[in-house]
Design a protein around this motif. Structure first.
Motif, PDB file in Angstrom:
ATOM      1  N   ARG A  90     -19.217  54.820  69.348  1.00 52.35           N
ATOM      2  CA  ARG A  90     -20.668  54.645  69.261  1.00 52.35           C
ATOM      3  C   ARG A  90     -20.978  53.534  68.255  1.00 52.35           C
ATOM      4  O   ARG A  90     -20.205  53.268  67.348  1.00 52.35           O
ATOM      5  CB  ARG A  90     -21.352  55.940  68.799  1.00 52.35           C
ATOM      6  CG  ARG A  90     -21.182  57.099  69.784  1.00 52.35           C
ATOM      7  CD  ARG A  90     -21.961  56.843  71.084  1.00 52.35           C
ATOM      8  NE  ARG A  90     -21.887  57.988  71.984  1.00 52.35           N
ATOM      9  CZ  ARG A  90     -20.954  58.145  72.910  1.00 52.35           C
ATOM     10  NH1 ARG A  90     -20.004  57.225  73.046  1.00 52.35           N
ATOM     11  NH2 ARG A  90     -20.943  59.203  73.701  1.00 52.35           N
ATOM     12  N   HIS A  91     -22.128  52.915  68.428  1.00 56.80           N
ATOM     13  CA  HIS A  91     -22.608  51.882  67.490  1.00 56.80           C
ATOM     14  C   HIS A  91     -21.615  50.723  67.356  1.00 56.80           C
ATOM     15  O   HIS A  91     -21.431  50.163  66.282  1.00 56.80           O
ATOM     16  CB  HIS A  91     -22.903  52.494  66.115  1.00 56.80           C
ATOM     17  CG  HIS A  91     -23.877  53.619  66.158  1.00 56.80           C
ATOM     18  ND1 HIS A  91     -25.197  53.442  66.516  1.00 56.80           N
ATOM     19  CD2 HIS A  91     -23.722  54.944  65.913  1.00 56.80           C
ATOM     20  CE1 HIS A  91     -25.823  54.612  66.478  1.00 56.80           C
ATOM     21  NE2 HIS A  91     -24.942  55.544  66.136  1.00 56.80           N
ATOM     22  N   ARG A  92     -20.979  50.364  68.479  1.00 56.62           N
ATOM     23  CA  ARG A  92     -20.018  49.260  68.432  1.00 56.62           C
ATOM     24  C   ARG A  92     -20.695  47.961  67.990  1.00 56.62           C
ATOM     25  O   ARG A  92     -20.162  47.216  67.175  1.00 56.62           O
ATOM     26  CB  ARG A  92     -19.381  49.085  69.813  1.00 56.62           C
ATOM     27  CG  ARG A  92     -18.227  48.078  69.841  1.00 56.62           C
ATOM     28  CD  ARG A  92     -17.858  47.721  71.267  1.00 56.62           C
ATOM     29  NE  ARG A  92     -17.545  48.898  72.070  1.00 56.62           N
ATOM     30  CZ  ARG A  92     -16.324  49.426  72.163  1.00 56.62           C
ATOM     31  NH1 ARG A  92     -15.333  48.888  71.497  1.00 56.62           N
ATOM     32  NH2 ARG A  92     -16.117  50.481  72.915  1.00 56.62           N
TER      33      ARG A  92
ATOM     34  N   HIS B 209     -21.717  43.819  63.616  1.00 56.43           N
ATOM     35  CA  HIS B 209     -22.576  43.083  62.685  1.00 56.43           C
ATOM     36  C   HIS B 209     -22.148  43.357  61.235  1.00 56.43           C
ATOM     37  O   HIS B 209     -22.111  42.445  60.397  1.00 56.43           O
ATOM     38  CB  HIS B 209     -24.040  43.505  62.873  1.00 56.43           C
ATOM     39  CG  HIS B 209     -24.623  43.048  64.174  1.00 56.43           C
ATOM     40  ND1 HIS B 209     -24.283  41.862  64.762  1.00 56.43           N
ATOM     41  CD2 HIS B 209     -25.538  43.633  65.000  1.00 56.43           C
ATOM     42  CE1 HIS B 209     -24.963  41.719  65.887  1.00 56.43           C
ATOM     43  NE2 HIS B 209     -25.732  42.782  66.053  1.00 56.43           N
ATOM     44  N   PHE B 210     -21.843  44.622  60.950  1.00 57.07           N
ATOM     45  CA  PHE B 210     -21.478  44.974  59.579  1.00 57.07           C
ATOM     46  C   PHE B 210     -20.168  44.302  59.169  1.00 57.07           C
ATOM     47  O   PHE B 210     -20.046  43.779  58.050  1.00 57.07           O
ATOM     48  CB  PHE B 210     -21.339  46.493  59.451  1.00 57.07           C
ATOM     49  CG  PHE B 210     -20.829  46.932  58.097  1.00 57.07           C
ATOM     50  CD1 PHE B 210     -21.655  46.902  56.992  1.00 57.07           C
ATOM     51  CD2 PHE B 210     -19.520  47.342  57.932  1.00 57.07           C
ATOM     52  CE1 PHE B 210     -21.201  47.273  55.745  1.00 57.07           C
ATOM     53  CE2 PHE B 210     -19.040  47.725  56.697  1.00 57.07           C
ATOM     54  CZ  PHE B 210     -19.888  47.697  55.598  1.00 57.07           C
ATOM     55  N   VAL B 211     -19.177  44.318  60.054  1.00 55.12           N
ATOM     56  CA  VAL B 211     -17.888  43.699  59.732  1.00 55.12           C
ATOM     57  C   VAL B 211     -18.059  42.209  59.484  1.00 55.12           C
ATOM     58  O   VAL B 211     -17.527  41.649  58.511  1.00 55.12           O
ATOM     59  CB  VAL B 211     -16.875  43.961  60.865  1.00 55.12           C
ATOM     60  CG1 VAL B 211     -15.616  43.110  60.664  1.00 55.12           C
ATOM     61  CG2 VAL B 211     -16.492  45.436  60.910  1.00 55.12           C
ATOM     62  N   ARG B 212     -18.826  41.534  60.354  1.00 52.86           N
ATOM     63  CA  ARG B 212     -19.018  40.093  60.170  1.00 52.86           C
ATOM     64  C   ARG B 212     -19.795  39.795  58.893  1.00 52.86           C
ATOM     65  O   ARG B 212     -19.521  38.809  58.202  1.00 52.86           O
ATOM     66  CB  ARG B 212     -19.720  39.523  61.405  1.00 52.86           C
ATOM     67  CG  ARG B 212     -18.791  39.407  62.610  1.00 52.86           C
ATOM     68  CD  ARG B 212     -19.474  38.731  63.792  1.00 52.86           C
ATOM     69  NE  ARG B 212     -20.360  39.646  64.490  1.00 52.86           N
ATOM     70  CZ  ARG B 212     -19.964  40.479  65.453  1.00 52.86           C
ATOM     71  NH1 ARG B 212     -18.704  40.509  65.803  1.00 52.86           N
ATOM     72  NH2 ARG B 212     -20.837  41.271  66.057  1.00 52.86           N
TER      73      ARG B 212
ATOM     74  N   LEU C  51     -17.405  40.174  55.908  1.00 52.31           N
ATOM     75  CA  LEU C  51     -16.523  39.012  55.790  1.00 52.31           C
ATOM     76  C   LEU C  51     -17.275  37.816  55.213  1.00 52.31           C
ATOM     77  O   LEU C  51     -16.758  37.098  54.354  1.00 52.31           O
ATOM     78  CB  LEU C  51     -15.949  38.654  57.165  1.00 52.31           C
ATOM     79  CG  LEU C  51     -14.943  39.650  57.754  1.00 52.31           C
ATOM     80  CD1 LEU C  51     -14.624  39.289  59.197  1.00 52.31           C
ATOM     81  CD2 LEU C  51     -13.668  39.681  56.926  1.00 52.31           C
ATOM     82  N   ALA C  52     -18.508  37.607  55.679  1.00 52.22           N
ATOM     83  CA  ALA C  52     -19.298  36.474  55.192  1.00 52.22           C
ATOM     84  C   ALA C  52     -19.604  36.612  53.706  1.00 52.22           C
ATOM     85  O   ALA C  52     -19.675  35.612  52.978  1.00 52.22           O
ATOM     86  CB  ALA C  52     -20.595  36.361  55.991  1.00 52.22           C
ATOM     87  N   GLN C  53     -19.789  37.853  53.237  1.00 52.78           N
ATOM     88  CA  GLN C  53     -20.091  38.097  51.828  1.00 52.78           C
ATOM     89  C   GLN C  53     -18.821  38.207  50.972  1.00 52.78           C
ATOM     90  O   GLN C  53     -18.916  38.464  49.772  1.00 52.78           O
ATOM     91  CB  GLN C  53     -20.911  39.381  51.687  1.00 52.78           C
ATOM     92  CG  GLN C  53     -22.245  39.348  52.406  1.00 52.78           C
ATOM     93  CD  GLN C  53     -23.168  38.272  51.863  1.00 52.78           C
ATOM     94  OE1 GLN C  53     -23.253  38.068  50.659  1.00 52.78           O
ATOM     95  NE2 GLN C  53     -23.845  37.567  52.765  1.00 52.78           N
ATOM     96  N   LYS C  54     -17.657  38.040  51.623  1.00 52.79           N
ATOM     97  CA  LYS C  54     -16.364  38.126  50.935  1.00 52.79           C
ATOM     98  C   LYS C  54     -16.137  39.497  50.293  1.00 52.79           C
ATOM     99  O   LYS C  54     -15.481  39.629  49.266  1.00 52.79           O
ATOM    100  CB  LYS C  54     -16.224  37.015  49.880  1.00 52.79           C
ATOM    101  CG  LYS C  54     -16.366  35.611  50.445  1.00 52.79           C
ATOM    102  CD  LYS C  54     -16.077  34.549  49.414  1.00 52.79           C
ATOM    103  CE  LYS C  54     -16.359  33.149  49.955  1.00 52.79           C
ATOM    104  NZ  LYS C  54     -15.674  32.846  51.206  1.00 52.79           N
TER     105      LYS C  54
ATOM    106  N   LEU D 230     -10.118  41.455  58.206  1.00 60.45           N
ATOM    107  CA  LEU D 230     -10.711  42.340  59.206  1.00 60.45           C
ATOM    108  C   LEU D 230     -11.141  41.511  60.417  1.00 60.45           C
ATOM    109  O   LEU D 230     -11.489  40.338  60.274  1.00 60.45           O
ATOM    110  CB  LEU D 230     -11.943  43.064  58.648  1.00 60.45           C
ATOM    111  CG  LEU D 230     -11.705  44.149  57.600  1.00 60.45           C
ATOM    112  CD1 LEU D 230     -13.040  44.680  57.108  1.00 60.45           C
ATOM    113  CD2 LEU D 230     -10.876  45.282  58.171  1.00 60.45           C
ATOM    114  N   SER D 231     -11.092  42.109  61.555  1.00 61.08           N
ATOM    115  CA  SER D 231     -11.568  41.421  62.750  1.00 61.08           C
ATOM    116  C   SER D 231     -12.292  42.426  63.630  1.00 61.08           C
ATOM    117  O   SER D 231     -12.068  43.630  63.544  1.00 61.08           O
ATOM    118  CB  SER D 231     -10.402  40.794  63.529  1.00 61.08           C
ATOM    119  OG  SER D 231      -9.525  41.805  63.994  1.00 61.08           O
TER     120      SER D 231
END
Length: 237
Positions: free
Chosen positions: A7-9, A14-17, A20-23, A28-29
């Motif tokens: 669920r909530h894929r 969005h959260f993972v990206r 990563l952007a916020q370091k 993670l991918s």
């Protein structure tokens, strides 16, 4: 991420990206899914029926009607609607315009009335509450806009399916307007606008030539303006 029952894929992606952007996280991918256009027919009849209800049903709260129409007519996500301020709405020479992108949108009469009502209500509330909150849709916390979740819930209570309705609105607009105009007026990325234009099978390769021909007709006194534009070329819905 891999289960058929996940669920909530989309939200997780969005959260993972973001992380990563916020370091905040590394190594993670998250699998991306290429969008190839709408997967089912767009129910524009339902969209316009809901739009008419929001335009004319005085039993609904004006702010909810305005928020719903911004989604239905201008394909704005709850996140974008919640971040609007009173300064995004301009009234000059009897025309009411909403700035969503780089080019303001001319609001038709009923929508303009709702927008001006909300601006007046917000400014009046700011004076009474002695606050300089600029938000068109303020939240429960002083100085903060309504949360994206709360805005989404208010729209759902109006019977609006957020993703489906926005897709329908974008699809409808993409059949009538070139991608560049969509991007400038709605505040969306040009690549997104191009994808929707292709999905709607709109051929705008000869758009400049068509405008030129219509301008030539104007010189001879005939009606030349596209239905979606006013004299200044602003988007009208």
């Amino acid at each position: 991420m891999t289960s058929d029952d996940v669920r909530h894929r989309r939200e997780a992606g969005h959260f993972v990206r973001w992380a990563l952007a916020q370091k905040i996280a590394r190594d993670l991918s998250f699998p991306a899914v290429r969008w190839n256009g709408p997967s089912q027919a767009m129910d524009d009849a339902a969209l316009w029926a809901t739009a008419r209800r929001l335009l004319h049903d005085d039993t609904l709260k004006p702010e909810d009607r305005l928020a719903g129409l911004l989604l239905l007519l201008y394909a704005q996500w709850p996140a974008a609607i919640s971040r609007l301020t009173v300064d995004h709405i301009e009234e000059t020479d009897g025309a009411v315009r909403l700035r969503l992108g780089t080019v303001p949108v001319d609001l038709p009469g009923p929508v303009a009335e709702l927008a001006l009502h909300q601006v007046a209500a917000r400014r009046s509330h700011a004076v009474l509450a002695r606050t300089d909150s600029p938000w068109l849709f303020p939240g429960g916390q002083p100085g903060r806009p309504i949360s994206v979740w709360a805005m989404g819930e208010r729209l759902r209570k109006l019977g609006i399916r957020l993703a489906e309705t926005r897709s329908t609105a974008l699809f409808q607009l993409a059949t009538e307007l070139p991608a560049a105009v969509l991007a400038r007026t709605l505040g969306i990325d040009i690549t997104v606008a191009v994808k929707w234009q292709r999905a709607a099978a709109g051929d705008w390769g000869a758009y400049a030539a068509e405008v030129s021909r219509r301008s030539a007709k104007a010189a001879s006194g005939r009606e030349n303006q596209p239905a979606a534009f006013n004299a200044q070329g602003d988007l009208q819905c």
